[in-house]
Design a protein around this motif. Structure first.
Motif, PDB file in Angstrom:
ATOM      1  N   ALA A 139      13.797 -83.953  -5.880  1.00  0.00           N
ATOM      2  CA  ALA A 139      12.846 -84.818  -5.339  1.00  0.00           C
ATOM      3  C   ALA A 139      11.691 -84.785  -6.002  1.00  0.00           C
ATOM      4  O   ALA A 139      10.854 -85.539  -6.138  1.00  0.00           O
ATOM      5  N   THR A 140      11.212 -83.318  -6.212  1.00  0.00           N
ATOM      6  CA  THR A 140       9.991 -82.969  -7.099  1.00  0.00           C
ATOM      7  C   THR A 140       9.868 -83.582  -8.369  1.00  0.00           C
ATOM      8  O   THR A 140       9.005 -84.254  -8.852  1.00  0.00           O
ATOM      9  N   LEU A 141      11.094 -83.527  -9.027  1.00  0.00           N
ATOM     10  CA  LEU A 141      11.207 -84.259 -10.508  1.00  0.00           C
ATOM     11  C   LEU A 141      10.992 -85.774 -10.375  1.00  0.00           C
ATOM     12  O   LEU A 141      10.283 -86.553 -11.236  1.00  0.00           O
ATOM     13  N   GLN A 142      11.626 -86.253  -9.276  1.00  0.00           N
ATOM     14  CA  GLN A 142      11.366 -87.822  -9.065  1.00  0.00           C
ATOM     15  C   GLN A 142       9.896 -87.927  -9.044  1.00  0.00           C
ATOM     16  O   GLN A 142       9.640 -89.189  -9.540  1.00  0.00           O
ATOM     17  N   THR A 143       9.213 -87.474  -8.206  1.00  0.00           N
ATOM     18  CA  THR A 143       7.777 -87.603  -7.955  1.00  0.00           C
ATOM     19  C   THR A 143       6.981 -87.418  -9.228  1.00  0.00           C
ATOM     20  O   THR A 143       6.368 -88.312  -9.413  1.00  0.00           O
ATOM     21  N   LEU A 144       7.528 -86.333 -10.118  1.00  0.00           N
ATOM     22  CA  LEU A 144       6.824 -86.333 -11.390  1.00  0.00           C
ATOM     23  C   LEU A 144       7.190 -87.656 -12.222  1.00  0.00           C
ATOM     24  O   LEU A 144       6.280 -88.023 -13.426  1.00  0.00           O
ATOM     25  N   LEU A 145       8.317 -88.144 -12.256  1.00  0.00           N
ATOM     26  CA  LEU A 145       8.595 -89.148 -12.898  1.00  0.00           C
ATOM     27  C   LEU A 145       8.311 -90.659 -12.408  1.00  0.00           C
ATOM     28  O   LEU A 145       8.630 -91.692 -12.878  1.00  0.00           O
ATOM     29  N   GLY A 146       7.809 -90.464 -11.109  1.00  0.00           N
ATOM     30  CA  GLY A 146       7.345 -91.831 -10.612  1.00  0.00           C
ATOM     31  C   GLY A 146       8.786 -92.678 -10.156  1.00  0.00           C
ATOM     32  O   GLY A 146       8.727 -93.821 -10.153  1.00  0.00           O
ATOM     33  N   ASP A 147       9.878 -91.812  -9.696  1.00  0.00           N
ATOM     34  CA  ASP A 147      11.044 -92.304  -9.604  1.00  0.00           C
ATOM     35  C   ASP A 147      11.528 -91.988  -8.042  1.00  0.00           C
ATOM     36  O   ASP A 147      12.434 -91.406  -8.059  1.00  0.00           O
ATOM     37  N   GLN A 148      10.776 -92.429  -7.184  1.00  0.00           N
ATOM     38  CA  GLN A 148      11.120 -92.218  -5.790  1.00  0.00           C
ATOM     39  C   GLN A 148      12.314 -92.943  -5.214  1.00  0.00           C
ATOM     40  O   GLN A 148      12.606 -94.000  -5.587  1.00  0.00           O
ATOM     41  N   PRO A 149      12.976 -92.318  -4.172  1.00  0.00           N
ATOM     42  CA  PRO A 149      14.151 -92.877  -3.621  1.00  0.00           C
ATOM     43  C   PRO A 149      13.499 -94.355  -2.853  1.00  0.00           C
ATOM     44  O   PRO A 149      12.508 -94.193  -2.296  1.00  0.00           O
ATOM     45  N   THR A 150      14.210 -95.260  -2.673  1.00  0.00           N
ATOM     46  CA  THR A 150      13.774 -96.471  -1.868  1.00  0.00           C
ATOM     47  C   THR A 150      13.755 -96.052  -0.506  1.00  0.00           C
ATOM     48  O   THR A 150      14.359 -95.068   0.189  1.00  0.00           O
ATOM     49  N   ARG A 151      13.202 -96.768   0.138  1.00  0.00           N
ATOM     50  CA  ARG A 151      12.696 -96.721   1.640  1.00  0.00           C
ATOM     51  C   ARG A 151      14.149 -96.555   2.489  1.00  0.00           C
ATOM     52  O   ARG A 151      15.069 -97.353   2.280  1.00  0.00           O
ATOM     53  N   GLY A 152      14.217 -95.493   3.302  1.00  0.00           N
ATOM     54  CA  GLY A 152      15.354 -95.553   3.936  1.00  0.00           C
ATOM     55  C   GLY A 152      16.528 -94.799   3.497  1.00  0.00           C
ATOM     56  O   GLY A 152      17.350 -94.404   3.935  1.00  0.00           O
ATOM     57  N   GLU A 153      16.401 -94.525   2.216  1.00  0.00           N
ATOM     58  CA  GLU A 153      17.370 -93.630   1.560  1.00  0.00           C
ATOM     59  C   GLU A 153      17.300 -92.255   1.959  1.00  0.00           C
ATOM     60  O   GLU A 153      16.415 -91.499   1.848  1.00  0.00           O
ATOM     61  N   ALA A 154      18.505 -91.642   2.502  1.00  0.00           N
ATOM     62  CA  ALA A 154      18.776 -90.330   2.866  1.00  0.00           C
ATOM     63  C   ALA A 154      18.656 -89.535   1.676  1.00  0.00           C
ATOM     64  O   ALA A 154      19.271 -89.526   0.858  1.00  0.00           O
ATOM     65  N   MET A 155      17.776 -88.368   1.878  1.00  0.00           N
ATOM     66  CA  MET A 155      17.704 -87.363   0.896  1.00  0.00           C
ATOM     67  C   MET A 155      19.239 -86.836   0.546  1.00  0.00           C
ATOM     68  O   MET A 155      19.467 -86.055  -0.480  1.00  0.00           O
ATOM     69  N   THR A 156      19.901 -86.487   1.768  1.00  0.00           N
ATOM     70  CA  THR A 156      21.123 -85.656   1.822  1.00  0.00           C
ATOM     71  C   THR A 156      22.181 -86.337   0.691  1.00  0.00           C
ATOM     72  O   THR A 156      22.860 -85.987   0.653  1.00  0.00           O
ATOM     73  N   THR A 157      21.842 -87.889   0.673  1.00  0.00           N
ATOM     74  CA  THR A 157      23.008 -88.431  -0.157  1.00  0.00           C
ATOM     75  C   THR A 157      22.551 -88.639  -1.548  1.00  0.00           C
ATOM     76  O   THR A 157      23.348 -89.253  -2.511  1.00  0.00           O
ATOM     77  N   ALA A 158      21.527 -88.024  -1.882  1.00  0.00           N
ATOM     78  CA  ALA A 158      21.018 -88.296  -3.195  1.00  0.00           C
ATOM     79  C   ALA A 158      21.830 -87.152  -4.262  1.00  0.00           C
ATOM     80  O   ALA A 158      22.400 -86.557  -3.512  1.00  0.00           O
ATOM     81  N   ARG A 159      22.256 -88.031  -5.421  1.00  0.00           N
ATOM     82  CA  ARG A 159      22.870 -87.203  -6.483  1.00  0.00           C
ATOM     83  C   ARG A 159      22.327 -85.665  -6.811  1.00  0.00           C
ATOM     84  O   ARG A 159      21.057 -85.808  -6.653  1.00  0.00           O
TER      85      ARG A 159
END
Length: 294
Positions: free
Chosen positions: A137-157
């Protein structure tokens, strides 16, 4: 001039280099480089979803320069691992697809790299742990590549090499822009900064550059020769050193890149940066340990 405690951006860069070197060694028996593996693995994921991307679309998706992807794709085409048919919607473009042989090779490569990833993330609980998800999630923040609204963090690859490479590429692009203004490339800068930190004999300098996994010994020697001939380095009394003008340039570039890095990380929660730093330190250390066994 001794460097202070490394920044998060510097650790992302180092980790990317370590990961790239480890993947290089892992996929070398299959006739691939890390860059070729990344292209084929990304293309495989898209093909499995029914997407046949154009070369430019794949470059955008990977966060790489189109010219770099073109060179990689041409080499893989010559190796019989992918095809580059014309795009029916744009005669100036080509689309990319895997050959049967390409499917076989990348399937085996993905298994090997997945095992490598399991080893690298073992100390933080493995690819599916909460710690790894927070790091991703931190790397996604640095990349500006955030999960879409409602996407569960536990299901992220799970976080993987692609995330690290994209973050490193995004951070490094800031430095690349500064270097291009001075007629330098990244390896030039690494050599100059290493020498500015401490003058040393040529062989010791080559060893220091090679140890970073940035360049081979032959490439390091070639860059040192080029910079010496350009008057940026001196080689008096058996020691390679920077000229006074070059030292000022290195300090100026370091200051400007640090300022850009500070802007890159502005607004990110301190606890997220602390987590990222701990994970990067762990994976960097593990990459060194694993590389020694390969």
């Amino acid at each position: 001039m001794r460097l202070t405690t490394p920044t998060t951006g510097h650790l992302v860069w180092r980790l990317s280099l370590k990961w790239r070197a480890a993947v290089d060694r892992t996929v070398k028996p299959l006739g691939l480089t890390q860059a070729q593996y990344s292209l084929l693995a990304t293309l495989t994921g898209l093909v499995r979803r029914g997407v046949r991307p154009s070369q430019r679309e794949l470059a955008d998706h990977m966060g790489l320069e189109p010219l770099h992807v073109s060179k990689l794709a041409r080499a893989l085409e010559q190796a019989g691992l992918l095809t580059r048919p014309p795009d029916p919607d744009d005669p100036r473009a080509v689309r990319l697809d895997l050959t049967d042989r390409g499917h076989e090779v990348i399937t085996e490569a993905i298994k090997l790299v997945r095992d490598l990833h399991e080893d690298l993330t073992a100390n933080i609980g493995g690819p599916r742990s909460a710690g790894t998800r927070r790091f991703r999630a931190t790397l996604q923040t640095l990349l500006g590549d955030q999960p879409t609204r409602g996407e569960a963090m536990t299901t992220a690859r799970p976080v993987g090499g692609r995330d690290l490479n994209l973050a490193a590429a995004a951070a490094r692009s800031l430095l690349t822009t500064l270097l291009e203004r001075e007629g330098l490339d990244f390896i030039d800068y690494v050599v100059l900064r290493t020498v500015a930190d401490q003058a040393r004999p040529a062989d010791a300098l080559v060893s220091a550059i090679t140890a970073t996994a940035i360049a081979s010994p032959d490439t390091a020697r070639s860059v040192i020769t080029k910079l010496t001939e350009a008057g940026r380095l001196t080689a008096d009394a058996g020691l390679v050193d920077v000229t006074p003008v070059t030292r000022e340039l290195v300090e100026h570039l370091t200051t400007d890149s640090t300022r850009a890095g500070d802007q890159l990380f502005a607004g990110i929660a301190p606890e997220d940066l602390d987590t990222a730093k701990r994970v990067l330190d762990t994976i960097t250390a593990r990459a060194a340990e694993i590389r020694a066994t390969l």
